[in-house]
Design a protein around this motif. Structure first.
Motif, mmCIF file in Angstrom:
data_model
loop_
_atom_site.group_PDB
_atom_site.id
_atom_site.type_symbol
_atom_site.label_atom_id
_atom_site.label_comp_id
_atom_site.label_asym_id
_atom_site.label_seq_id
_atom_site.Cartn_x
_atom_site.Cartn_y
_atom_site.Cartn_z
ATOM 1 N N ALA A 63 -3.478 2.877 0.962
ATOM 2 C CA ALA A 63 -3.902 3.441 -0.318
ATOM 3 C C ALA A 63 -4.025 4.957 -0.298
ATOM 4 N N GLY A 64 -4.099 5.580 0.879
ATOM 5 C CA GLY A 64 -4.278 7.023 0.961
ATOM 6 C C GLY A 64 -3.005 7.775 0.615
ATOM 7 N N MET A 65 -3.141 8.927 0.027
ATOM 8 C CA MET A 65 -1.977 9.693 -0.423
ATOM 9 C C MET A 65 -1.466 10.684 0.620
ATOM 10 N N GLY A 66 -2.216 10.922 1.703
ATOM 11 C CA GLY A 66 -1.731 11.825 2.732
ATOM 12 C C GLY A 66 -1.826 13.283 2.357
ATOM 13 N N SER A 67 -3.041 13.803 2.246
ATOM 14 C CA SER A 67 -3.226 15.170 1.748
ATOM 15 C C SER A 67 -2.625 16.219 2.676
ATOM 16 N N ARG A 68 -2.769 16.054 3.998
ATOM 17 C CA ARG A 68 -2.225 17.050 4.914
ATOM 18 C C ARG A 68 -0.699 16.975 4.967
ATOM 19 N N PHE A 69 -0.180 15.763 4.844
ATOM 20 C CA PHE A 69 1.276 15.607 4.852
ATOM 21 C C PHE A 69 1.878 16.125 3.559
ATOM 22 N N GLY A 70 1.145 15.990 2.457
ATOM 23 C CA GLY A 70 1.616 16.536 1.189
ATOM 24 C C GLY A 70 2.473 15.592 0.381
ATOM 25 N N GLY A 71 2.272 14.296 0.546
ATOM 26 C CA GLY A 71 3.075 13.350 -0.231
ATOM 27 C C GLY A 71 2.717 11.921 0.094
ATOM 28 N N LEU A 72 3.556 11.004 -0.355
ATOM 29 C CA LEU A 72 3.304 9.584 -0.161
ATOM 30 C C LEU A 72 3.924 9.158 1.162
ATOM 31 N N LYS A 73 3.234 9.453 2.262
ATOM 32 C CA LYS A 73 3.858 9.257 3.565
ATOM 33 C C LYS A 73 3.958 7.787 3.964
ATOM 34 N N GLN A 74 3.269 6.891 3.232
ATOM 35 C CA GLN A 74 3.407 5.471 3.544
ATOM 36 C C GLN A 74 4.841 4.994 3.404
ATOM 37 N N ILE A 75 5.609 5.604 2.508
ATOM 38 C CA ILE A 75 6.977 5.151 2.275
ATOM 39 C C ILE A 75 8.005 6.194 2.714
ATOM 40 N N GLU A 76 7.586 7.206 3.444
ATOM 41 C CA GLU A 76 8.501 8.226 3.937
ATOM 42 C C GLU A 76 9.477 7.594 4.934
ATOM 43 N N PRO A 77 10.783 7.702 4.713
ATOM 44 C CA PRO A 77 11.731 7.060 5.624
ATOM 45 C C PRO A 77 11.795 7.752 6.982
ATOM 46 N N VAL A 78 11.750 6.946 8.038
ATOM 47 C CA VAL A 78 11.889 7.464 9.402
ATOM 48 C C VAL A 78 12.956 6.697 10.176
ATOM 49 N N GLY A 79 13.367 5.529 9.655
ATOM 50 C CA GLY A 79 14.420 4.750 10.287
ATOM 51 C C GLY A 79 15.783 5.119 9.743
ATOM 52 N N ARG A 80 16.816 4.606 10.373
ATOM 53 C CA ARG A 80 18.189 4.985 10.008
ATOM 54 C C ARG A 80 18.653 4.365 8.700
ATOM 55 N N ASN A 81 17.965 3.329 8.250
ATOM 56 C CA ASN A 81 18.337 2.684 6.989
ATOM 57 C C ASN A 81 17.229 2.809 5.949
ATOM 58 N N GLY A 82 16.448 3.887 6.062
ATOM 59 C CA GLY A 82 15.402 4.139 5.085
ATOM 60 C C GLY A 82 14.080 3.467 5.375
ATOM 61 N N GLU A 83 13.936 2.873 6.572
ATOM 62 C CA GLU A 83 12.681 2.190 6.890
ATOM 63 C C GLU A 83 11.532 3.193 7.073
ATOM 64 N N ALA A 84 10.351 2.785 6.612
ATOM 65 C CA ALA A 84 9.125 3.554 6.843
ATOM 66 C C ALA A 84 8.508 3.114 8.168
ATOM 67 N N ILE A 85 7.522 3.868 8.644
ATOM 68 C CA ILE A 85 6.846 3.490 9.885
ATOM 69 C C ILE A 85 6.318 2.067 9.804
ATOM 70 N N LEU A 86 5.753 1.688 8.662
ATOM 71 C CA LEU A 86 5.134 0.370 8.585
ATOM 72 C C LEU A 86 6.158 -0.764 8.653
ATOM 73 N N ASP A 87 7.435 -0.502 8.355
ATOM 74 C CA ASP A 87 8.465 -1.516 8.582
ATOM 75 C C ASP A 87 8.511 -1.905 10.062
ATOM 76 N N PHE A 88 8.402 -0.915 10.923
ATOM 77 C CA PHE A 88 8.442 -1.169 12.359
ATOM 78 C C PHE A 88 7.166 -1.864 12.824
ATOM 79 N N SER A 89 6.035 -1.492 12.232
ATOM 80 C CA SER A 89 4.775 -2.156 12.575
ATOM 81 C C SER A 89 4.819 -3.636 12.193
ATOM 82 N N VAL A 90 5.322 -3.917 10.998
ATOM 83 C CA VAL A 90 5.405 -5.315 10.557
ATOM 84 C C VAL A 90 6.379 -6.093 11.431
ATOM 85 N N TYR A 91 7.489 -5.486 11.806
ATOM 86 C CA TYR A 91 8.451 -6.120 12.714
ATOM 87 C C TYR A 91 7.761 -6.499 14.017
#
Length: 294
Positions: free
Chosen positions: A12-40
Motif C-alpha cells: 500500500a505504500g507509495m515509496g516516497s524516497r523512491f519517488g513513485g509506485l515502486k511496487q510495480i516498477e519492472p526489474v525483470g526482463r519481461n516487465g516483472e516487479a520484485i514481488l513477482d520473484f517473491s511470489v515465485y
C-alpha cells in the motif's frame, strides 16, 4: 498432509524516497516487479495463497501490471488499507493523510487470513532460502511466531541511508528486542542527524519485515491498535508498527519469536539509483537458472 499457508504482501505504500509506485516498477526482463520473484519463491516453498494489501488508489494499476500475472499461478485475494478503516468507536481525523503503519496493514487482512501466514514488503527481494525457512517453520509450528533476519551488511545501499530494525537474539535463537535505527550508512547509525555516529557489526541481524505468524496475531494487533489510537489518533504522522506489536508480546512473555537467519543478499529499490543493481542481480540469477518459468 501439509497445511495451507498464506503470503501477505504489504503493497500500500507509495515509496516516497523512491519517488513513485515502486511496487510495480519492472526489474525483470519481461516487465516483472520484485514481488513477482517473491511470489515465485513462495510458491516453490509451499505457500498456497497470496493476499495483497493495497490502496484503492492503486488498485487498477496494480491488478493490471502485477495481479493478472500472479492470479494465473496461485490463489490471490486483495484487501485495502485505507486511513478510515478503524475499530468501532474511532473516527479518522480530517487532517490525517499518512497510513496508520505496518501493523494496521496486517489488521486489514483479518477477514481473509485464517491460516498461518508470512508477511513481506512488496518492494524487497528476500531470496529463495528465506521463503524455504519461513515456510518450513509455519508448516510445523502451532503457537509461536518467527522472523527471517538478514545480516546488516547484506541489506545496505550505496545510494543513501536505510532504516533497519536491529535485532537482539537470545541463546535459543529467539528474538528479545527490535530497535529501529532510522538512519544507517555503511554499518554506522546516527540519531542526531549525523552529529555523532555509532558503529554496528556487519553481521548484526536486522529485520526486513519478513515475519511468520499464526492467525491469533490479529487479536493482539487489534487490542494494541485501540490503545495506540487512544493515545495518538490526533498525531498526524503517528504509525502503528508491526515490530512494536511483536516486541510487546515478547516483553509480556506471551509469545516466542524464533529468528531464522538468511545469509543471502537482500535487494531493494529504496532509491531510484538502486534499480540498476537490482536489475543486474536478478538478471544474473535468471542466467543461473533460478527463475526459468517465472
Amino acid at each position: 498432509m501439509k497445511k495451507d499457508i498464506t503470503l501477505v504482501v504489504m503493497a500500500a505504500g507509495m515509496g516516497s524516497r523512491f519517488g513513485g509506485l515502486k511496487q510495480i516498477e519492472p526489474v525483470g526482463r519481461n516487465g516483472e516487479a520484485i514481488l513477482d520473484f517473491s511470489v515465485y519463491d513462495a510458491i516453490e516453498a509451499g505457500f498456497t495463497k497470496v493476499v495483497f494489501v493495497i490502496k484503492h488508489a492503486i488498485e487498477k494499476d496494480f491488478k493490471e501490471f502485477v495481479g493478472k500475472r500472479i492470479e494465473n499461478k496461485i490463489k490471490v485475494e486483495y484487501v485495502f488499507q485505507e486511513i478510515d478503516i478503524l475499530p468501532e468507536g474511532f473516527t479518522c481525523p480530517a487532517n490525517r493523510e499518512k497510513p496508520w503503519g505496518t501493523a494496521h496493514a496486517i489488521l486489514c487482512c483479518k477477514d481473509v487470513v485464517k491460516e498461518p501466514f508470512a508477511v513481506i514488503n512488496a518492494d524487497d527481494f528476500y531470496g529463495k532460502s528465506a521463503f524455504l525457512k519461513i515456510a518450513d517453520y509455519l508448516q510445523n509450528e502451532k503457537a509461536n511466531y518467527c522472523m527471517v533476519g538478514f545480516r546488516l551488511v547484506n541489506t545496505l545501499t550505496e545510494n543513501g541511508h536505510v532504516s533497519r530494525g536491529v535485532c537482539e537474539i537470545d541463546n535459543h535463537s529467539c528474538l528479545t528486542k527490535v530497535t529501529e535505527r532510522t538512519k544507517i550508512i555503511n554499518c554506522n547509525y546516527t540519531e542526531d542527524d549525523g552529529k555523532t555516529w555509532e558503529a554496528l557489526s556487519p553481521d548484526t541481524v536486522v529485520s526486513m519485515n519478513l515475519w511468520g505468524f499464526m492467525p491469533d496475531i490479529f487479536g493482539y494487533i487489534e487490542s494494541g491498535f485501540k490503545e495506540f489510537l487512544n493515545q495518538k489518533i490526533n498525531v498526524p504522522k503517528s504509525e502503528y508498527y508491526l515490530p512494536s506489536v511483536v516486541s510487546s508480546l515478547i516483553e509480556k512473555g506471551e509469545k516466542q519469536v524464533k529468528v531464522l537467519v538468511a545469509e543471502d543478499k537482500w535487494y531493494g529499490v529504496t532509491y531510484k539509483e538502486d534499480k540498476e543493481s537490482v536489475v543486474n542481480a536478478i538478471g544474473a540469477m535468471i542466467d543461473a537458472g533460478l527463475y526459468n518459468n517465472i
